[in-house]
Design a protein around this motif. Structure first.
Motif, mmCIF file in Angstrom:
data_model
loop_
_atom_site.group_PDB
_atom_site.id
_atom_site.type_symbol
_atom_site.label_atom_id
_atom_site.label_comp_id
_atom_site.label_asym_id
_atom_site.label_seq_id
_atom_site.Cartn_x
_atom_site.Cartn_y
_atom_site.Cartn_z
ATOM 1 N N LEU A 1 60.266 32.805 42.891
ATOM 2 C CA LEU A 1 60.066 33.666 44.330
ATOM 3 C C LEU A 1 59.138 34.563 44.152
ATOM 4 C CD1 LEU A 1 60.888 33.592 47.292
ATOM 5 C CD2 LEU A 1 62.751 35.052 46.855
ATOM 6 N N ALA A 2 59.266 35.398 42.848
ATOM 7 C CA ALA A 2 58.493 36.516 42.698
ATOM 8 C C ALA A 2 57.049 35.848 42.211
ATOM 9 C CB ALA A 2 59.043 37.483 41.281
ATOM 10 N N GLY A 3 57.117 34.715 41.408
ATOM 11 C CA GLY A 3 56.079 34.109 41.013
ATOM 12 C C GLY A 3 55.152 33.725 42.105
ATOM 13 N N THR A 4 55.578 33.487 43.207
ATOM 14 C CA THR A 4 54.862 32.732 44.366
ATOM 15 C C THR A 4 54.065 34.086 44.904
ATOM 16 O OG1 THR A 4 56.542 32.940 45.728
ATOM 17 C CG2 THR A 4 56.259 30.953 44.657
ATOM 18 N N GLY A 5 54.734 35.406 45.056
ATOM 19 C CA GLY A 5 54.094 36.429 45.624
ATOM 20 C C GLY A 5 53.005 36.921 44.611
ATOM 21 N N ILE A 6 53.292 36.789 43.322
ATOM 22 C CA ILE A 6 52.225 37.251 42.469
ATOM 23 C C ILE A 6 50.850 36.365 42.474
ATOM 24 C CG2 ILE A 6 51.633 37.408 39.980
ATOM 25 C CD1 ILE A 6 54.427 38.035 39.390
ATOM 26 N N HIS A 7 51.240 35.158 42.744
ATOM 27 C CA HIS A 7 50.149 34.097 42.912
ATOM 28 C C HIS A 7 49.194 34.377 44.144
ATOM 29 C CE1 HIS A 7 48.125 30.089 43.181
ATOM 30 N NE2 HIS A 7 48.435 29.783 44.166
ATOM 31 N N ALA A 8 50.134 34.471 45.342
ATOM 32 C CA ALA A 8 49.299 35.001 46.434
ATOM 33 C C ALA A 8 48.497 36.431 46.266
ATOM 34 C CB ALA A 8 50.407 35.131 47.647
ATOM 35 N N LEU A 9 49.032 37.243 45.760
ATOM 36 C CA LEU A 9 48.376 38.600 45.420
ATOM 37 C C LEU A 9 47.113 38.335 44.571
ATOM 38 C CD1 LEU A 9 51.426 41.154 44.990
ATOM 39 C CD2 LEU A 9 49.731 41.034 47.032
ATOM 40 N N SER A 10 47.300 37.583 43.666
ATOM 41 C CA SER A 10 46.245 37.514 42.877
ATOM 42 C C SER A 10 45.089 36.714 43.225
ATOM 43 C CB SER A 10 46.392 36.783 41.422
ATOM 44 O OG SER A 10 47.009 35.367 41.747
ATOM 45 N N GLY A 11 45.313 35.950 44.333
ATOM 46 C CA GLY A 11 44.334 35.083 44.801
ATOM 47 C C GLY A 11 43.729 35.975 45.980
ATOM 48 N N ILE A 12 43.917 37.311 46.328
ATOM 49 C CA ILE A 12 43.363 37.832 47.451
ATOM 50 C C ILE A 12 42.082 38.521 47.285
ATOM 51 C CG2 ILE A 12 43.695 39.917 49.036
ATOM 52 C CD1 ILE A 12 46.481 39.422 49.031
ATOM 53 N N GLU A 13 41.786 39.215 46.077
ATOM 54 C CA GLU A 13 40.650 40.068 45.727
ATOM 55 C C GLU A 13 39.658 39.030 45.689
ATOM 56 O OE1 GLU A 13 38.022 42.697 45.463
ATOM 57 O OE2 GLU A 13 39.915 43.187 46.128
ATOM 58 N N PRO A 14 39.659 37.884 45.053
ATOM 59 C CA PRO A 14 38.369 37.019 44.836
ATOM 60 C C PRO A 14 38.058 36.572 46.104
ATOM 61 C CG PRO A 14 40.066 36.649 43.189
ATOM 62 C CD PRO A 14 40.693 37.360 43.842
ATOM 63 N N ALA A 15 38.882 36.401 47.096
ATOM 64 C CA ALA A 15 38.516 35.704 48.242
ATOM 65 C C ALA A 15 37.882 36.797 49.284
ATOM 66 C CB ALA A 15 39.838 35.051 48.830
ATOM 67 N N VAL A 16 38.430 38.122 49.042
ATOM 68 C CA VAL A 16 38.005 39.026 49.907
ATOM 69 C C VAL A 16 36.352 39.392 49.405
ATOM 70 C CG1 VAL A 16 38.013 41.415 50.361
ATOM 71 C CG2 VAL A 16 40.092 40.164 50.546
ATOM 72 N N ARG A 17 36.093 39.459 47.929
ATOM 73 C CA ARG A 17 34.862 39.522 47.618
ATOM 74 C C ARG A 17 33.889 38.561 47.832
ATOM 75 N NH1 ARG A 17 35.872 39.004 42.393
ATOM 76 N NH2 ARG A 17 37.218 41.009 42.311
ATOM 77 N N PHE A 18 34.399 37.337 48.014
ATOM 78 C CA PHE A 18 33.618 36.115 48.147
ATOM 79 C C PHE A 18 33.123 36.192 49.819
ATOM 80 C CE2 PHE A 18 33.001 31.662 49.737
ATOM 81 C CZ PHE A 18 31.905 31.452 49.242
ATOM 82 N N ALA A 19 34.109 36.634 50.711
ATOM 83 C CA ALA A 19 33.683 36.795 52.227
ATOM 84 C C ALA A 19 32.819 38.037 51.873
ATOM 85 C CB ALA A 19 35.077 37.043 52.738
ATOM 86 N N ARG A 20 32.888 39.006 51.378
ATOM 87 C CA ARG A 20 31.854 40.235 51.770
ATOM 88 C C ARG A 20 30.474 39.772 51.205
ATOM 89 N NH1 ARG A 20 35.452 44.782 48.977
ATOM 90 N NH2 ARG A 20 36.767 45.448 50.747
ATOM 91 N N VAL A 21 30.380 38.822 50.189
ATOM 92 C CA VAL A 21 29.195 38.366 49.780
ATOM 93 C C VAL A 21 28.431 37.317 50.931
ATOM 94 C CG1 VAL A 21 27.873 36.756 48.087
ATOM 95 C CG2 VAL A 21 29.641 38.442 47.623
ATOM 96 N N LEU A 22 29.191 36.590 51.381
ATOM 97 C CA LEU A 22 28.766 35.771 52.634
ATOM 98 C C LEU A 22 28.388 36.564 53.782
ATOM 99 C CD1 LEU A 22 31.454 32.733 52.497
ATOM 100 C CD2 LEU A 22 29.078 32.913 51.653
ATOM 101 N N ASN A 23 29.097 37.568 54.103
ATOM 102 C CA ASN A 23 28.705 38.291 55.258
ATOM 103 C C ASN A 23 27.384 39.276 55.136
ATOM 104 O OD1 ASN A 23 31.038 37.673 56.693
ATOM 105 N ND2 ASN A 23 32.166 39.691 56.040
ATOM 106 N N GLY A 24 27.460 39.833 53.736
ATOM 107 C CA GLY A 24 25.935 40.195 53.183
ATOM 108 C C GLY A 24 24.878 39.136 53.261
ATOM 109 N N LYS A 25 25.104 38.181 53.078
ATOM 110 C CA LYS A 25 23.839 37.078 52.984
ATOM 111 C C LYS A 25 23.360 36.767 54.594
ATOM 112 C CE LYS A 25 24.648 34.783 48.597
ATOM 113 N NZ LYS A 25 25.015 33.592 47.898
ATOM 114 N N ALA A 26 24.690 36.776 55.500
ATOM 115 C CA ALA A 26 24.339 36.349 56.667
ATOM 116 C C ALA A 26 23.616 37.565 57.261
ATOM 117 C CB ALA A 26 25.639 36.175 57.546
#
Length: 302
Positions: free
Chosen positions: A274-299
């Protein structure tokens, strides 16, 4: 941060009230924790200020969690308002009465020494019944209505409400056992028999926050919905195993911290998954947010 503030700004009026009341109850629990520490009072026993702490913290968190999880359900506005209003009122009554009795230095539950104490104990029991009925209403809506569009969030909300029902049903059994023992002239037995179910009640109480929060966090990762659904399924299965093991131990009188090794290993494995699923979710947030910011900058550059 914007996602968190939107929970408040997008909330309906009953939900905002529930969030505000939940925060007040939680702060009450924290304040009583400071009082308990400052006065050096006991953390054990039916007369301990601990009960004001645990009820404030637990009900504050649960009220806000139920309001938030229910916000994803497709329900008639009037029905949503009635159910959430009743849950909010019952939560306030439970915390207020338990806190009052703690300050009076008398037990809040299974106390029939005076007519006033009997009234308090019975009111707490009725409040527990209201909580059960409202969660049954939310659970029925979650299982019957379409609910959230994302299957992962839909599963998380449904599972969280079902496990919350397990917690509240356990609380009802605790009250029933305690009342029978207290009415039979053995109040100490009432606290002992009811207390043996506390681990199950505590573990099951907050699945309504953990599971929907996991599904919500996964929405901010770069994972596709099929992957998010699989992660939530894993978390639901782990939570079910943990709840079942703790439940079996509670009803058979086994201390979860002194359980046989196979049960200890099984509950530890379920908690780790159960804790591992939470860690997995948290670990994937920052890369996704950074990627979204790059896309917004390009747009914007275009």
């Amino acid at each position: 941060m914007n996602a968190l503030t939107r929970i408040w700004s997008d909330g309906r009026r009953p939900e905002r009230i529930a969030y505000a009341v939940g925060a007040a109850l939680f702060l009450s629990g924290l304040a009583h924790a400071l009082v308990l520490i400052a006065t050096g009072g006991s953390w054990l026993g039916p007369l301990s200020m601990r009960k004001a702490v645990t009820f404030g913290l637990s009900f504050g968190l649960t009220l806000a969690s139920v309001a938030w999880a229910a916000s994803f359900l497709t329900m008639r506005p009037r029905l949503r308002g009635v159910l959430l209003g009743a849950f909010t009122a019952a939560s306030v009554a439970e915390v207020a009465l338990v806190t009052m009795q703690a300050w009076r230095g008398v037990p809040s539950h299974f106390n029939f020494e005076t007519s006033f104490d009997t009234f308090v104990s019975m009111t707490l029991a009725v409040g527990g019944g209201v909580l059960v009925l409202t969660v049954i209403g939310f659970t029925a809506a979650a299982l019957v209505e379409p609910g959230p569009a994302a299957p992962s969030l839909r599963l998380a909300v449904r599972a969280g409400l079902v496990v919350l029902l397990v917690a509240l049903a356990t609380g009802a059994v605790m009250i029933g056992r305690g009342v029978v023992a207290a009415r039979g002239g053995d109040p100490q037995l009432a606290y002992t028999t009811a207390g043996s179910l506390k681990p199950l009640h505590a573990v099951a109480m907050h699945a309504i926050l953990v599971l929907p929060a996991l599904a919500w966090l996964l929405r901010f990762t770069g994972h596709p919905e099929a992957h998010r659904l699989q992660v939530v399924k894993t978390a639901v299965a782990a939570d079910a195993v943990l709840t079942a093991v703790i439940g079996a131990e509670s009803f058979t009188g086994i201390d979860p911290l002194a359980a046989p090794l196979p049960l200890l290993l099984l509950s530890a494995l379920a908690a780790a998954v159960l804790a591992g699923t939470g860690i997995h979710a948290l670990s994937g947030i920052e890369p996704a947010v950074r990627f979204a910011r790059v896309l917004n900058g390009k747009a914007r550059g275009r």
